[in-house]
Design a protein around this motif. Structure first.
Motif, PDB file in Angstrom:
ATOM      1  N   GLY A  92       0.868  -1.179   0.000  1.00 24.49           N
ATOM      2  CA  GLY A  92       0.000   0.000   0.000  1.00 24.49           C
ATOM      3  C   GLY A  92       0.896   1.216   0.000  1.00 24.49           C
ATOM      4  N   HIS A 135       0.800  -8.161   0.655  1.00 26.21           N
ATOM      5  CA  HIS A 135      -0.412  -7.459   1.065  1.00 26.21           C
ATOM      6  C   HIS A 135      -1.165  -8.271   2.130  1.00 26.21           C
ATOM      7  CE1 HIS A 135      -3.475  -4.487   0.766  1.00 26.21           C
ATOM      8  NE2 HIS A 135      -4.375  -5.255   0.182  1.00 26.21           N
ATOM      9  N   TYR A 138      -8.481   2.768   0.225  1.00 29.14           N
ATOM     10  CA  TYR A 138      -7.330   2.130  -0.412  1.00 29.14           C
ATOM     11  C   TYR A 138      -6.686   3.204  -1.286  1.00 29.14           C
ATOM     12  CZ  TYR A 138      -9.162  -2.691   0.437  1.00 29.14           C
ATOM     13  OH  TYR A 138      -9.603  -3.871   0.978  1.00 29.14           O
ATOM     14  N   THR A 151      -4.445   1.732  -4.695  1.00 31.17           N
ATOM     15  CA  THR A 151      -5.209   1.202  -5.833  1.00 31.17           C
ATOM     16  C   THR A 151      -6.319   2.163  -6.281  1.00 31.17           C
ATOM     17  OG1 THR A 151      -6.349  -0.137  -4.194  1.00 31.17           O
ATOM     18  CG2 THR A 151      -4.688  -1.246  -5.517  1.00 31.17           C
ATOM     19  N   LYS A 152      -6.198   3.411  -5.848  1.00 30.43           N
ATOM     20  CA  LYS A 152      -6.962   4.535  -6.391  1.00 30.43           C
ATOM     21  C   LYS A 152      -8.396   4.707  -5.900  1.00 30.43           C
ATOM     22  CE  LYS A 152      -4.054   5.050 -10.469  1.00 30.43           C
ATOM     23  NZ  LYS A 152      -3.147   5.937  -9.731  1.00 30.43           N
ATOM     24  N   GLN A 168     -10.692   2.788  -3.547  1.00 31.77           N
ATOM     25  CA  GLN A 168     -11.797   1.903  -3.141  1.00 31.77           C
ATOM     26  C   GLN A 168     -12.060   2.065  -1.639  1.00 31.77           C
ATOM     27  OE1 GLN A 168      -8.961   0.856  -4.587  1.00 31.77           O
ATOM     28  NE2 GLN A 168      -9.493  -0.037  -6.558  1.00 31.77           N
TER      29      GLN A 168
END
Ligand SMILES: Cc1ncc(C[n+]2csc(CCOP(=O)(O)OP(=O)(O)O)c2C)c(N)n1
Ligand code: SF4
Length: 279
Positions: free
Chosen positions: A57, A75, A131, A134-135, A137
């Motif tokens: 992350g 992860h 998140y 990962t843009k 979520q």
């Protein structure tokens, strides 16, 4: 890691590596990095006796930015790796760090069992309720109606957010605190106390993601320090946490359960391992 002198003392800057963080300008994680390195220095730790283990992350990039031993692992698995490291090398100060997605979603089961196992390490979660890497979520701590990202369902997930501190308490964590990236000195003090405390110490640090949760810039107006004596009574801590609005910072619970593995030292002698696996 550059070479270390075992008699020297180290300043916070000595715990920062030469790698320039790629975090977005204004990300709260910069200040968390400073709080961690300040805590290491304030405790008189040495880089070669310290390690930082993470998952994946934005926040989990932190081992690259610290001049200690480090493992940028998988992860959701940082706690499994960090506990293994501490059991194999009890002489090291072990910090495990990452995000709310890494620690409470894919890593949620490791979190529960790390709380009850009580291995002597400090777990830092940089909680931005999203998140980031990962843009955008929603994560387990995202508010149920949050839908400001194209990655969130219209109207939000409709799910009750995870309460990491209450869950840590219910699962047996020994030290529970909340910090805020906007108060780096106060957060450094909390981290130092967490490292000093024997057993599993959990510090949730509210750390804004200014790219996907711009409104979190406002946290500087809502976060507050609670100057209360940390309780050793889990029932009192539970009442405190369940009536807490998520913005109280400080050490909220400090238990006194003995740390796992104090008596049961892990052995890493190859001959012992060979014997164990002989058919
Ligand atoms: C096994 C696995 N599943 C999913 C991913 C994709 N992935 C990378 S980072 C991430 C979430 C990061 O969110 P968080 O832990 O909250 O950290 P932040 O980026 O917000 O600091 C996900 C789902 C992955 N790398 N590996
Ligand atoms: S996306 Fe968010 S969490 Fe990731 S570096 Fe940028 S501001 Fe920080």
């Amino acid at each position: 890691m550059s070479s270390c002198d075992s008699t020297a003392t180290y300043a916070a800057k000595d715990f920062k590596s030469d790698v320039k963080p790629v975090w977005c300008p204004g990300c709260g994680d910069y200040a968390v990095l400073s709080s961690i390195t300040k805590a290491f220095a304030d405790l008189g730790l040495k880089p070669h006796e310290t390690s930082v283990v993470s998952g994946i992350g934005c926040s989990s990039r932190i081992p690259a930015y610290t001049n200690t031993y480090g493992i940028h692992s998988i992860h959701g698995r940082a706690l499994a790796v960090g506990q293994g490291l501490k059991l194999a090398r009890p002489d090291l100060t072990v910090m495990v760090a990452g995000g709310d997605g890494d620690g409470f979603s894919i890593g949620g089961n490791h979190f529960l069992h790390a709380c009850r196992r009580n291995v002597d390490l400090t777990y830092i979660v940089m909680d931005n309720r999203v998140y980031g890497m990962t843009k955008g979520q929603p994560s387990p701590t995202t508010e149920s109606d949050w839908d400001a990202s194209a990655m969130a369902p219209p109207g939000g997930t409709g799910m009750t957010p995870f309460h990491p501190l209450a869950i840590a308490l219910a699962s047996g964590a020994n030290f529970i605190a909340r910090g805020f990236s906007g108060d780096p000195n106060g957060t450094a003090q909390i981290i130092a106390e967490a490292i000093r405390h024997p057993g599993f110490s959990f510090v949730a640090i509210m750390s804004p993601c200014i790219t996907f949760r711009e409104e979190q810039r406002d946290w500087k107006n809502t976060m507050r320090n609670v100057n209360i004596e940390p309780t050793t009574d889990p029932a009192q801590a539970a009442r405190r946490l369940m009536t807490d609005d998520g913005f109280n910072c400080g050490i909220l619970y400090r238990g006194n359960r003995p740390a796992y593995g104090k008596e049961k030292k892990a052995t890493n002698a190859v001959s012992d391992l060979d014997r164990e696996f002989t058919l």
